[in-house]
Design a protein around this motif. Structure first.
Motif, PDB file in Angstrom:
ATOM      1  N   LEU A   1     -49.201 -15.422  -6.941  1.00 44.53           N
ATOM      2  CA  LEU A   1     -48.717 -15.629  -8.300  1.00 44.53           C
ATOM      3  C   LEU A   1     -47.542 -14.728  -8.650  1.00 44.53           C
ATOM      4  O   LEU A   1     -47.117 -14.711  -9.804  1.00 44.53           O
ATOM      5  CB  LEU A   1     -49.858 -15.399  -9.297  1.00 44.53           C
ATOM      6  CG  LEU A   1     -51.060 -16.332  -9.179  1.00 44.53           C
ATOM      7  CD1 LEU A   1     -52.136 -15.938 -10.178  1.00 44.53           C
ATOM      8  CD2 LEU A   1     -50.641 -17.785  -9.398  1.00 44.53           C
TER       9      LEU A   1
ATOM     10  N   TRP B   1     -45.332 -11.894  -9.914  1.00 41.43           N
ATOM     11  CA  TRP B   1     -45.505 -10.834 -10.911  1.00 41.43           C
ATOM     12  C   TRP B   1     -46.723 -11.051 -11.788  1.00 41.43           C
ATOM     13  O   TRP B   1     -47.242 -10.098 -12.382  1.00 41.43           O
ATOM     14  CB  TRP B   1     -44.259 -10.741 -11.789  1.00 41.43           C
ATOM     15  CG  TRP B   1     -43.101 -10.100 -11.114  1.00 41.43           C
ATOM     16  CD1 TRP B   1     -42.000 -10.701 -10.598  1.00 41.43           C
ATOM     17  CD2 TRP B   1     -42.936  -8.701 -10.863  1.00 41.43           C
ATOM     18  NE1 TRP B   1     -41.156  -9.782 -10.043  1.00 41.43           N
ATOM     19  CE2 TRP B   1     -41.702  -8.543 -10.195  1.00 41.43           C
ATOM     20  CE3 TRP B   1     -43.707  -7.564 -11.139  1.00 41.43           C
ATOM     21  CZ2 TRP B   1     -41.225  -7.302  -9.802  1.00 41.43           C
ATOM     22  CZ3 TRP B   1     -43.224  -6.331 -10.744  1.00 41.43           C
ATOM     23  CH2 TRP B   1     -42.007  -6.205 -10.087  1.00 41.43           C
ATOM     24  N   PHE B   2     -47.205 -12.283 -11.877  1.00 42.09           N
ATOM     25  CA  PHE B   2     -48.362 -12.546 -12.735  1.00 42.09           C
ATOM     26  C   PHE B   2     -49.640 -11.895 -12.192  1.00 42.09           C
ATOM     27  O   PHE B   2     -50.627 -11.776 -12.919  1.00 42.09           O
ATOM     28  CB  PHE B   2     -48.572 -14.050 -12.886  1.00 42.09           C
ATOM     29  CG  PHE B   2     -47.502 -14.723 -13.694  1.00 42.09           C
ATOM     30  CD1 PHE B   2     -47.547 -14.732 -15.076  1.00 42.09           C
ATOM     31  CD2 PHE B   2     -46.429 -15.334 -13.073  1.00 42.09           C
ATOM     32  CE1 PHE B   2     -46.555 -15.330 -15.823  1.00 42.09           C
ATOM     33  CE2 PHE B   2     -45.431 -15.948 -13.807  1.00 42.09           C
ATOM     34  CZ  PHE B   2     -45.490 -15.945 -15.186  1.00 42.09           C
ATOM     35  N   GLU B   3     -49.634 -11.507 -10.906  1.00 46.22           N
ATOM     36  CA  GLU B   3     -50.797 -10.819 -10.363  1.00 46.22           C
ATOM     37  C   GLU B   3     -50.892  -9.371 -10.838  1.00 46.22           C
ATOM     38  O   GLU B   3     -51.934  -8.741 -10.711  1.00 46.22           O
ATOM     39  CB  GLU B   3     -50.742 -10.847  -8.828  1.00 46.22           C
ATOM     40  CG  GLU B   3     -50.861 -12.242  -8.238  1.00 46.22           C
ATOM     41  CD  GLU B   3     -50.857 -12.202  -6.720  1.00 46.22           C
ATOM     42  OE1 GLU B   3     -50.624 -11.107  -6.158  1.00 46.22           O
ATOM     43  OE2 GLU B   3     -51.085 -13.255  -6.105  1.00 46.22           O
TER      44      GLU B   3
ATOM     45  N   ALA C   1     -53.996 -10.453 -18.181  1.00 43.92           N
ATOM     46  CA  ALA C   1     -54.170 -11.851 -18.578  1.00 43.92           C
ATOM     47  C   ALA C   1     -54.227 -11.953 -20.101  1.00 43.92           C
ATOM     48  O   ALA C   1     -55.298 -12.048 -20.708  1.00 43.92           O
ATOM     49  CB  ALA C   1     -55.444 -12.429 -17.957  1.00 43.92           C
TER      50      ALA C   1
ATOM     51  N   ALA D   1     -48.449 -12.525 -19.997  1.00 44.68           N
ATOM     52  CA  ALA D   1     -47.820 -13.749 -19.514  1.00 44.68           C
ATOM     53  C   ALA D   1     -46.310 -13.727 -19.752  1.00 44.68           C
ATOM     54  O   ALA D   1     -45.522 -14.110 -18.872  1.00 44.68           O
ATOM     55  CB  ALA D   1     -48.441 -14.970 -20.197  1.00 44.68           C
TER      56      ALA D   1
ATOM     57  N   GLY E   1     -44.816 -11.231 -17.277  1.00 38.38           N
ATOM     58  CA  GLY E   1     -44.713 -11.782 -15.931  1.00 38.38           C
ATOM     59  C   GLY E   1     -43.589 -12.783 -15.805  1.00 38.38           C
ATOM     60  O   GLY E   1     -42.852 -12.802 -14.801  1.00 38.38           O
ATOM     61  N   ARG E   2     -43.436 -13.635 -16.808  1.00 37.06           N
ATOM     62  CA  ARG E   2     -42.340 -14.621 -16.758  1.00 37.06           C
ATOM     63  C   ARG E   2     -40.993 -13.930 -16.861  1.00 37.06           C
ATOM     64  O   ARG E   2     -40.047 -14.297 -16.154  1.00 37.06           O
ATOM     65  CB  ARG E   2     -42.496 -15.622 -17.907  1.00 37.06           C
ATOM     66  CG  ARG E   2     -41.535 -16.799 -17.827  1.00 37.06           C
ATOM     67  CD  ARG E   2     -41.789 -17.766 -18.960  1.00 37.06           C
ATOM     68  NE  ARG E   2     -41.348 -17.224 -20.233  1.00 37.06           N
ATOM     69  CZ  ARG E   2     -40.112 -17.328 -20.694  1.00 37.06           C
ATOM     70  NH1 ARG E   2     -39.180 -17.916 -19.977  1.00 37.06           N
ATOM     71  NH2 ARG E   2     -39.787 -16.827 -21.867  1.00 37.06           N
TER      72      ARG E   2
ATOM     73  N   THR F   1     -40.153 -12.344 -13.549  1.00 34.30           N
ATOM     74  CA  THR F   1     -39.760 -13.377 -12.588  1.00 34.30           C
ATOM     75  C   THR F   1     -38.341 -13.837 -12.849  1.00 34.30           C
ATOM     76  O   THR F   1     -37.548 -14.016 -11.905  1.00 34.30           O
ATOM     77  CB  THR F   1     -40.730 -14.573 -12.687  1.00 34.30           C
ATOM     78  OG1 THR F   1     -42.068 -14.125 -12.452  1.00 34.30           O
ATOM     79  CG2 THR F   1     -40.364 -15.635 -11.666  1.00 34.30           C
TER      80      THR F   1
END
Length: 521
Positions: free
Chosen positions: A272, A274-276, A280, A285, A288-289, A292
C-alpha cells in the motif's frame, strides 16, 4: 567495419553539399562561421600569454569547462537522432565492438571537432611557462577535446536510445537547467576578469579542476605551479572520466543492439505504499495520498529537485567578494522558505481528484493537517541537519540558535500560510500528467496575490527572528541567538496552528466552490 563506417560518415558529410546550391551555401557558411568565431576566441585566449598564472587559469579552466558542459547538455535539446545512433546498425548484424569503435571515430568528423582544433591552439599558446608546460598543454588539449566529443556522443546516444518517454525528456531538461545554474559562477568570474584593473579570483577554476569538466584543462597550470599532488589528481580524474565515458558508450551500444521488450509493471509486492505507515483515519488517508503525490507527481518532483541546488545562488555573491562564512548561513533559510511555499496551491494540484475529499465529507482539519505531512517530513530534518552544517561552515557555533530559529520560522510560518492560501486563493496550474513547465495563463490576479501573500507573510512572521539573529551575529548581542530561536519557533508555531485552524474552516466552508474550481480549471 571501422573503415566502412568512416567512409559512410565522410559520404554523409559530402551529401550535404551535393544537392543544390542552397545546401552548399549553408554548409560553407556554417564552416566559415565556426572558423571566424573560434579563431577570434583563440586569439583572445592566446593573448593571455603574458598574464599572471591565476588569470590564465580563471579563463582557460573556467571557459573550457563551460564549453565541455555545453557538449554534455546541448544534445538533450535535439529531437533528430544523431548520426552515431547505434540503433541504425542493430538490424544489420554488425558486431558490437566494431560498431562502437566505428561510430565513435565517425562522430569525431564534423564541425565540433574543427572548432575544438582551432580553440586548442589558443589554449596551448596561453601557457607561456616554457616548452615543458607547452607540451603538457598539448596533451591536456587532446584529452579535453576527446572528453568533450565523448560527452556529446554519450549524451546524444542517451537521448535517442534511453530517453524515449516524455517524462524522461522532462527530467533531462531539468538536468540541463541545473547544469546552467552551475555555469553561473564561471560566467561571473570571467566577467570579473574582463573588468579594468580586476583579475579572476581563481576560486571557480580551482573548484572545476576537481570535476571531469576541468581536470584535464587545469593540468598545465598545476604543472607550472609545481603542485605535484594536484597534477596526479588531474591525471586520475581525466583518465577515469574517459574510461567511464567509453564504458557508458559501449553499454549504450549494447543496449541498442538488444531488442528488449518493456517489462510489465507488477504491483503485487508493492503493498500500500505510504498508506502502510500512516494511521487509519481521515488525516492519515490524506497524509498518505499527499506523500504519494509528492513522490510520484512530476509537478511536485520538479519543484523538489530544485531545492538542493538553491545554495548555488549564493556562489556569485561569494565570487563578487562577500564573505563565504556569512554566505554559509543563507541557503538553509532560503530552502525552508521555498519548502513552506510549495503547498500554497496544492488544492489546484489535486485537480478533479478533489472530489474524493468533498464526496467523503472530509473535515477541513483532517485535510489541512494531512497535507502538511510531506513538507514536514522533509523540512524538519532540513532545519536540524542543515542548520548544523551551515553553522559548521560559518565557523562559530554561537550562530546555531539563530540559524535554527530563522529556518524554523520560515518553514512553519510558510506552511501555516499555505494552509490558508491554498483553500482561499487557488489558481489555475498544470494539470496532472501535463508538462510541468507548461504553466497555464491566468486571467486574473489571484496567482500574483497568492504568491505575494505567501512570501510577504513568511518574511513578516520571521522578521523578529531575523532581527534578533542580526543583533546577535553582527552587533554581538549576547542573547540574540536565544531570542532568535524562541521567536522563530514561537511565531512559526503560532502561525502554523492558526493557519491550519483558519484554513480548515475556509476549506469546509468553500468545499463546493473549490470542487467547481477544480472541475473548471
Amino acid at each position: 567495419m571501422v573503415a566502412e563506417l568512416l567512409r559512410l560518415r565522410l559520404q554523409t558529410i559530402g551529401n550535404t553539399v551535393r544537392f543544390g546550391p542552397r545546401r552548399l551555401a549553408v554548409a560553407v557558411g556554417s564552416v566559415l562561421a565556426v572558423l571566424v568565431v573560434t579563431i577570434a576566441i583563440a586569439s583572445l585566449v592566446s593573448g593571455l600569454r603574458d598574464a599572471p598564472l591565476d588569470d590564465v587559469r580563471a579563463v582557460v579552466v573556467g571557459g573550457g569547462a563551460l564549453l565541455l558542459v555545453g557538449f554534455a547538455v546541448v544534445p538533450f535539446a535535439t529531437v533528430r537522432p544523431a548520426w552515431s545512433d547505434p540503433r541504425r546498425l542493430a538490424v544489420l548484424g554488425v558486431p558490437e565492438g566494431g560498431a562502437s569503435v566505428g561510430l565513435a571515430l565517425g562522430s569525431l568528423v564534423g564541425l565540433p571537432t574543427l572548432a575544438l582544433l582551432v580553440l586548442s591552439t589558443g589554449y596551448v599558446r596561453a601557457w607561456a611557462e616554457g616548452s615543458g608546460v607547452a607540451a603538457v598543454a598539448v596533451v591536456a588539449a587532446v584529452v579535453a577535446g576527446v572528453t568533450a566529443l565523448m560527452l556529446a556522443l554519450v549524451a546524444s546516444t542517451l537521448n535517442s536510445v534511453l530517453l524515449t518517454s516524455r517524462r524522461s525528456r522532462e527530467l533531462a531538461l531539468v538536468g540541463a537547467v541545473l547544469v546552467v545554474l552551475l555555469a553561473v559562477p564561471v560566467v561571473v568570474d570571467l566577467v570579473r576578469l574582463s573588468l579594468p584593473g580586476r583579475s579572476g579570483t581563481g576560486v571557480v577554476a580551482d573548484g572545476l579542476a576537481w570535476t571531469p569538466f576541468g581536470a584535464a584543462l587545469a593540468l598545465p597550470g598545476h604543472v607550472a605551479a609545481g603542485e605535484t599532488g594536484r597534477v596526479v589528481a588531474d591525471v586520475l580524474i581525466a583518465a577515469i572520466t574517459l574510461a567511464a565515458l567509453w564504458y557508458a558508450w559501449r553499454a549504450l551500444v549494447a543496449r541498442a543492439f538488444v531488442d528488449r521488450p518493456e517489462p510489465e509493471e507488477v504491483d503485487e509486492g508493492d503493498g500500500l505504499g505510504w498508506f502502510e505507515y500512516v494511521r487509519a483515519s481521515p488525516t492519515g488517508a490524506v497524509a498518505g495520498r499527499s506523500l504519494t503525490y509528492w513522490m510520484r507527481d512530476a509537478r511536485y518532483r520538479m519543484s523538489l529537485v530544485i531545492i538542493p541546488f538553491l545554495p548555488l545562488l549564493v556562489v556569485p555573491l561569494g565570487i563578487a567578494g562577500v564573505s563565504w562564512n556569512w554566505l554559509a548561513l543563507v541557503p538553509v533559510p532560503i530552502m525552508c522558505l521555498i519548502l513552506g511555499f510549495l503547498p500554497h496551491n496544492d488544492v489546484a494540484y489535486d485537480s478533479t481528484a478533489l472530489w474524493m475529499h468533498v464526496a467523503s465529507d472530509t473535515r477541513g482539519l483532517a485535510d489541512r493537517v494531512g497535507r502538511l505531512a510531506p513538507p514536514l517530513l522533509i523540512g524538519v530534518p532540513l532545519v536540524a541537519l542543515g542548520s548544523v552544517v551551515a553553522t559548521w561552515l560559518f565557523g562559530d557555533w554561537q550562530a546555531l540558535p539563530s540559524e535554527l530559529g530563522v529556518s524554523a520560522g520560515f518553514l512553519l510560518s510558510g506552511l501555516g500560510l499555505s494552509s490558508v492560501v491554498s483553500a482561499l486563493l487557488p489558481y489555475a496550474t498544470v494539470r496532472p500528467h501535463d508538462d510541468p513547465f507548461q504553466q497555464p495563463q491566468s486571467n486574473g490576479a489571484t496567482a500574483a496575490w497568492a504568491q505575494s501573500v505567501m512570501i510577504g507573510g513568511a518574511l513578516l512572521a520571521t522578521a523578529p527572528a531575523l532581527w534578533f539573529a542580526g543583533r546577535g551575529l553582527v552587533s554581538g548581542y549576547p542573547s540574540g541567538g536565544t531570542w532568535a530561536l524562541v521567536s522563530g519557533l514561537g511565531v512559526g508555531l503560532v502561525a502554523l496552528v492558526a493557519g491550519v485552524a483558519l484554513g480548515a474552516r475556509v476549506f469546509s466552508r468553500r468545499a463546493p466552490e473549490l470542487l467547481a474550481f477544480a472541475l473548471r480549471s
